[in-house]
Design a protein around this motif. Structure first.
Motif, PDB file in Angstrom:
ATOM      1  N   THR A  91       0.818  -1.218   0.000  1.00  0.00           N
ATOM      2  CA  THR A  91       0.000   0.000   0.000  1.00  0.00           C
ATOM      3  C   THR A  91       0.849   1.264   0.000  1.00  0.00           C
ATOM      4  O   THR A  91       0.366   2.340  -0.328  1.00  0.00           O
ATOM      5  CB  THR A  91      -0.897   0.024   1.251  1.00  0.00           C
ATOM      6  OG1 THR A  91      -0.065  -0.179   2.376  1.00  0.00           O
ATOM      7  CG2 THR A  91      -1.953  -1.049   1.180  1.00  0.00           C
ATOM      8  N   VAL A  92       2.088   1.135   0.415  1.00  0.00           N
ATOM      9  CA  VAL A  92       2.994   2.282   0.430  1.00  0.00           C
ATOM     10  C   VAL A  92       3.579   2.488  -0.967  1.00  0.00           C
ATOM     11  O   VAL A  92       3.729   3.614  -1.452  1.00  0.00           O
ATOM     12  CB  VAL A  92       4.138   2.044   1.445  1.00  0.00           C
ATOM     13  CG1 VAL A  92       5.061   3.246   1.523  1.00  0.00           C
ATOM     14  CG2 VAL A  92       3.576   1.695   2.814  1.00  0.00           C
ATOM     15  N   MET A  93       3.897   1.375  -1.610  1.00  0.00           N
ATOM     16  CA  MET A  93       4.620   1.456  -2.882  1.00  0.00           C
ATOM     17  C   MET A  93       3.721   1.625  -4.102  1.00  0.00           C
ATOM     18  O   MET A  93       4.088   2.305  -5.061  1.00  0.00           O
ATOM     19  CB  MET A  93       5.449   0.185  -3.084  1.00  0.00           C
ATOM     20  CG  MET A  93       6.619   0.044  -2.149  1.00  0.00           C
ATOM     21  SD  MET A  93       7.567  -1.406  -2.675  1.00  0.00           S
ATOM     22  CE  MET A  93       8.965  -1.319  -1.569  1.00  0.00           C
ATOM     23  N   TYR A  94       2.547   0.976  -4.087  1.00  0.00           N
ATOM     24  CA  TYR A  94       1.816   0.885  -5.351  1.00  0.00           C
ATOM     25  C   TYR A  94       1.237   2.200  -5.874  1.00  0.00           C
ATOM     26  O   TYR A  94       1.131   2.380  -7.089  1.00  0.00           O
ATOM     27  CB  TYR A  94       0.790  -0.265  -5.302  1.00  0.00           C
ATOM     28  CG  TYR A  94       1.465  -1.629  -5.167  1.00  0.00           C
ATOM     29  CD1 TYR A  94       2.848  -1.770  -5.371  1.00  0.00           C
ATOM     30  CD2 TYR A  94       0.758  -2.777  -4.835  1.00  0.00           C
ATOM     31  CE1 TYR A  94       3.484  -2.999  -5.226  1.00  0.00           C
ATOM     32  CE2 TYR A  94       1.390  -4.015  -4.704  1.00  0.00           C
ATOM     33  CZ  TYR A  94       2.751  -4.110  -4.895  1.00  0.00           C
ATOM     34  OH  TYR A  94       3.379  -5.317  -4.767  1.00  0.00           O
ATOM     35  N   PRO A  95       0.925   3.165  -4.989  1.00  0.00           N
ATOM     36  CA  PRO A  95       0.527   4.472  -5.546  1.00  0.00           C
ATOM     37  C   PRO A  95       1.655   5.077  -6.390  1.00  0.00           C
ATOM     38  O   PRO A  95       1.394   5.727  -7.415  1.00  0.00           O
ATOM     39  CB  PRO A  95       0.261   5.320  -4.301  1.00  0.00           C
ATOM     40  CG  PRO A  95      -0.103   4.332  -3.235  1.00  0.00           C
ATOM     41  CD  PRO A  95       0.732   3.117  -3.525  1.00  0.00           C
ATOM     42  N   ILE A  96       2.885   4.816  -5.992  1.00  0.00           N
ATOM     43  CA  ILE A  96       4.037   5.347  -6.738  1.00  0.00           C
ATOM     44  C   ILE A  96       4.229   4.552  -8.042  1.00  0.00           C
ATOM     45  O   ILE A  96       4.607   5.098  -9.069  1.00  0.00           O
ATOM     46  CB  ILE A  96       5.305   5.347  -5.843  1.00  0.00           C
ATOM     47  CG1 ILE A  96       5.337   6.603  -4.984  1.00  0.00           C
ATOM     48  CG2 ILE A  96       6.590   5.332  -6.643  1.00  0.00           C
ATOM     49  CD1 ILE A  96       4.237   6.783  -4.027  1.00  0.00           C
ATOM     50  N   PHE A  97       3.916   3.258  -7.993  1.00  0.00           N
ATOM     51  CA  PHE A  97       3.934   2.461  -9.227  1.00  0.00           C
ATOM     52  C   PHE A  97       2.934   3.078 -10.221  1.00  0.00           C
ATOM     53  O   PHE A  97       3.230   3.268 -11.397  1.00  0.00           O
ATOM     54  CB  PHE A  97       3.536   1.004  -8.947  1.00  0.00           C
ATOM     55  CG  PHE A  97       4.665   0.118  -8.476  1.00  0.00           C
ATOM     56  CD1 PHE A  97       5.505   0.504  -7.443  1.00  0.00           C
ATOM     57  CD2 PHE A  97       4.895  -1.118  -9.082  1.00  0.00           C
ATOM     58  CE1 PHE A  97       6.536  -0.323  -7.005  1.00  0.00           C
ATOM     59  CE2 PHE A  97       5.922  -1.944  -8.664  1.00  0.00           C
ATOM     60  CZ  PHE A  97       6.737  -1.551  -7.622  1.00  0.00           C
ATOM     61  N   ALA A  98       1.739   3.383  -9.695  1.00  0.00           N
ATOM     62  CA  ALA A  98       0.683   3.929 -10.561  1.00  0.00           C
ATOM     63  C   ALA A  98       1.132   5.251 -11.182  1.00  0.00           C
ATOM     64  O   ALA A  98       0.842   5.545 -12.344  1.00  0.00           O
ATOM     65  CB  ALA A  98      -0.602   4.118  -9.762  1.00  0.00           C
TER      66      ALA A  98
END
Ligand code: 87F
Length: 550
Positions: A159-166
């Motif tokens: 949940t910390v990383m995937y917004p940045i992936f998006a």
């Protein structure tokens, strides 16, 4: 200090299953005259003697003693949290060095994401967090004032990383996108804690990657799984079984989970060594991680995540340790060779010390990790047992007679074998011995593990094997309900049996089946050959490895 001592007797039973631990507590209550474990330990420390408990007699207590007396951990006044002392942290650094290099070879880059997770981000993946929610720790105050919104401490970083992936993945040229981080995570476990094996804070690496196609993602899942196998087998000298988790045991947020499974012969329990998941497109859907492909069409990415933790160290201690303490595989031992001068009355000690220093110099020049123990407030005998407790693979003793004969005495930690080595051959022989110890530890562990795998075709055979503390390889129908049913039926004092994995390397089918194998895949062959599931008697689809586990 007080708190630490007060905790020791409680933690002494940690490596056992909760029920076993409780039984033990009861037993102890019946014998009030027994010396408390903590007092025993304190006494031991003062005299500097070895372990008080044998591995085969009380595994849980043996483990608690060995991690403390072997200088691996120090207890802490928060249950389930431990101090990793330099002796164990150096092992973690060895694992990191190897794995970090290999991860980078796969094109993965290291980064660091924050420890804190907002509630909003955490509930984005509500579905997968649901089952884990009780384990999430929250910060609710700063000083005396309540935070406006509580902040979670990462139990894992999807949940910390995937917004940045998006945000950073736009077009097909941004793929693959591969990030790893080395960090700590917190999971507020309620099961009995055990140093390294189950703690509320632990260290790990978590790799998170995104691909344009499932095929590429699949390939990486297995490439990483093989790296994990190599950490266990090549560094820690522990055999593992690679496999796929069942639907019940897989990471619920993903598509499928692969695992390396180790085994602790003395307790008859399997232990998950590390996992490599294919997440499919589930998280891409939740976090809107999409890219424009060559045809300018919007596509969801395919994702993986994979992690290996400091549990590795606990498995190593459990598998190799013995009644004298730790036994460290040379490739991860912080000190591979301990040199101990053995002075005698009326003999020039300076000459012994010079010989020790020169031996150390030569070995260090050859790239080995070497230490001299020249402390004059401990006897050589005390030093021998102390370094045995700490598991150093080789001990070099230099006494006056060795000096006169231009030789040293070399003693192996794993077998106790002793040999005299001419001083001019020392580098070659020690290097050879370290290599030999590394391989023999793995061989020995593999033999012990293999002796604990039993094939079962019927429920009766299955139960017998479980009772004998074995892992059971059994033909299975691969149905969730049946696995739940097996769990319920095997629930007992030492926990329930579950699938550890479906090994990638599927055994051959029972004798007497004559359909030419080349006509069918093994899976289908089994289906048609009428091999039945050991539990449901429905047609078996695959071999599954079952057992009680940590
Ligand atoms: C505990 C609390 C909240 C495990 C949790 O295995 C969430 C979770 O998502 C959680 N315990 N998991 C699954 C972790 C999956 C995956 N994450 C990256 C890994 C490897 C590294």
């Amino acid at each position: 200090m007080e708190a630490t001592e007060a905790k020791a007797p409680m933690e002494a039973t940690e490596a056992m299953a909760p029920v076993e631990a409780k039984k033990k507590e009861k037993k102890e209550k019946k014998k009030p005259s027994q010396v408390p474990v903590a007092a025993k330990k304190e006494g031991k420390k003062e005299t500097g003697l070895g372990l008080t408990v044998k591995k085969g007699e009380n595994f849980g207590e043996w483990y608690s003693e060995v991690v403390v007396m072997g200088d691996m951990i120090e207890y802490y006044d928060i249950s389930g949290c431990y101090i990793l002392l330099p002796w164990s942290y150096a092992i973690w650094e060895s694992i990191q060095r190897f794995l970090d290099g290999e991860i980078k070879n796969l094109g993965v880059e290291n980064a660091y994401f924050p420890l804190f997770v907002s509630e909003r981000a955490l509930v984005t993946e509500k579905k997968h967090v649901e089952g884990f929610a009780p384990e999430v720790a929250w910060v609710t105050k700063s000083g005396e004032s309540a935070l406006e919104v509580p902040i979670a401490i990462r139990p894992t970083s999807e949940t910390v990383m995937y917004p940045i992936f998006a945000k950073r993945i736009r077009g097909h040229r941004d793929l693959p996108f591969k990030i790893n981080q080395w960090c700590n995570v917190v999971r507020w476990e309620f099961k009995h804690p055990t140093p390294f094996i189950r703690s509320r804070e632990f260290l790990w690496q978590e790799g998170h990657t995104a691909y344009a196609t499932k095929e590429e993602a699949d390939e990486e899942v297995y490439a990483v799984l093989d790296l994990y196998r190599r950490v266990y087998e090549e560094l820690l000298a522990i055999p593992v079984i690679k496999g796929v988790k069942s639907e019940v045991e897989k990471f619920a947020g993903g598509l499928y989970t692969t695992t390396v499974e180790a085994f602790i012969p003395l307790t008859g329990r399997g232990i998950q060594g590390a996992t490599s998941h294919c997440l499919g497109q589930n998280f891409a859907e939740m976090f809107d991680i999409v890219f424009e492909d060559e045809k300018r069409e919007r596509k969801k990415v395919w994702q993986n995540s994979w992690g290996l933790t400091t549990r590795t160290i606990g498995v190593m201690i459990m598998v190799h340790g013995d009644d004298k303490g730790l036994v460290l595989p040379p490739r991860v031992a912080p000190v591979q060779v301990i040199i101990i001068p053995v002075p005698y009355k009326d003999v020039d000690t300076q000459k012994l010390f010079d010989a020790a220093a020169s031996t150390a110099r030569q070995l260090k020049a050859a790239g080995l990790r070497v230490k001299e123990d020249t402390r004059d407030n401990y006897s050589p005998g005390w030093k021998y047992s102390n370094w045995e407790l700490k598991g150093v693979p080789l001990r070099v003793e230099i006494g006056p007679r060795d000096l006169a004969n231009s030789q040293v005495r070399v003693v192996r930690r794993d077998t106790g074998a002793k040999e005299d080595v001419p001083m001019d051959k020392i580098v070659d022989r020690i290097s050879e011995l370290l290599e030999e110890i590394q391989l023999q530890l793995l061989e020995k562990a593999r033999k012990e593990r293999d002796d604990c795998i039993v094939k079962a075709y019927t429920w009766k055979e299955f139960m017998k094997a479980l009772d004998d503390k074995k892992m059971v390889l059994a033909p299975w129908c691969d149905e969730e309900k049946v696995e739940e049913d097996v769990k319920a039926r095997t629930k007992g004092e030492s926990g329930a049996a579950k699938t550890l994995c479906m090994p990638l390397d599927q055994p051959d089918l029972p004798e007497g089946i004559t359909i030419p194998r080349r006509w069918f895949s093994r899976l289908i062959l089994s289906f048609f050959s009428g091999t039945k599931c050991f539990a449901s008697e429905k047609p078996a689809k695959k071999w599954a490895l079952w057992g009680r586990s940590y």
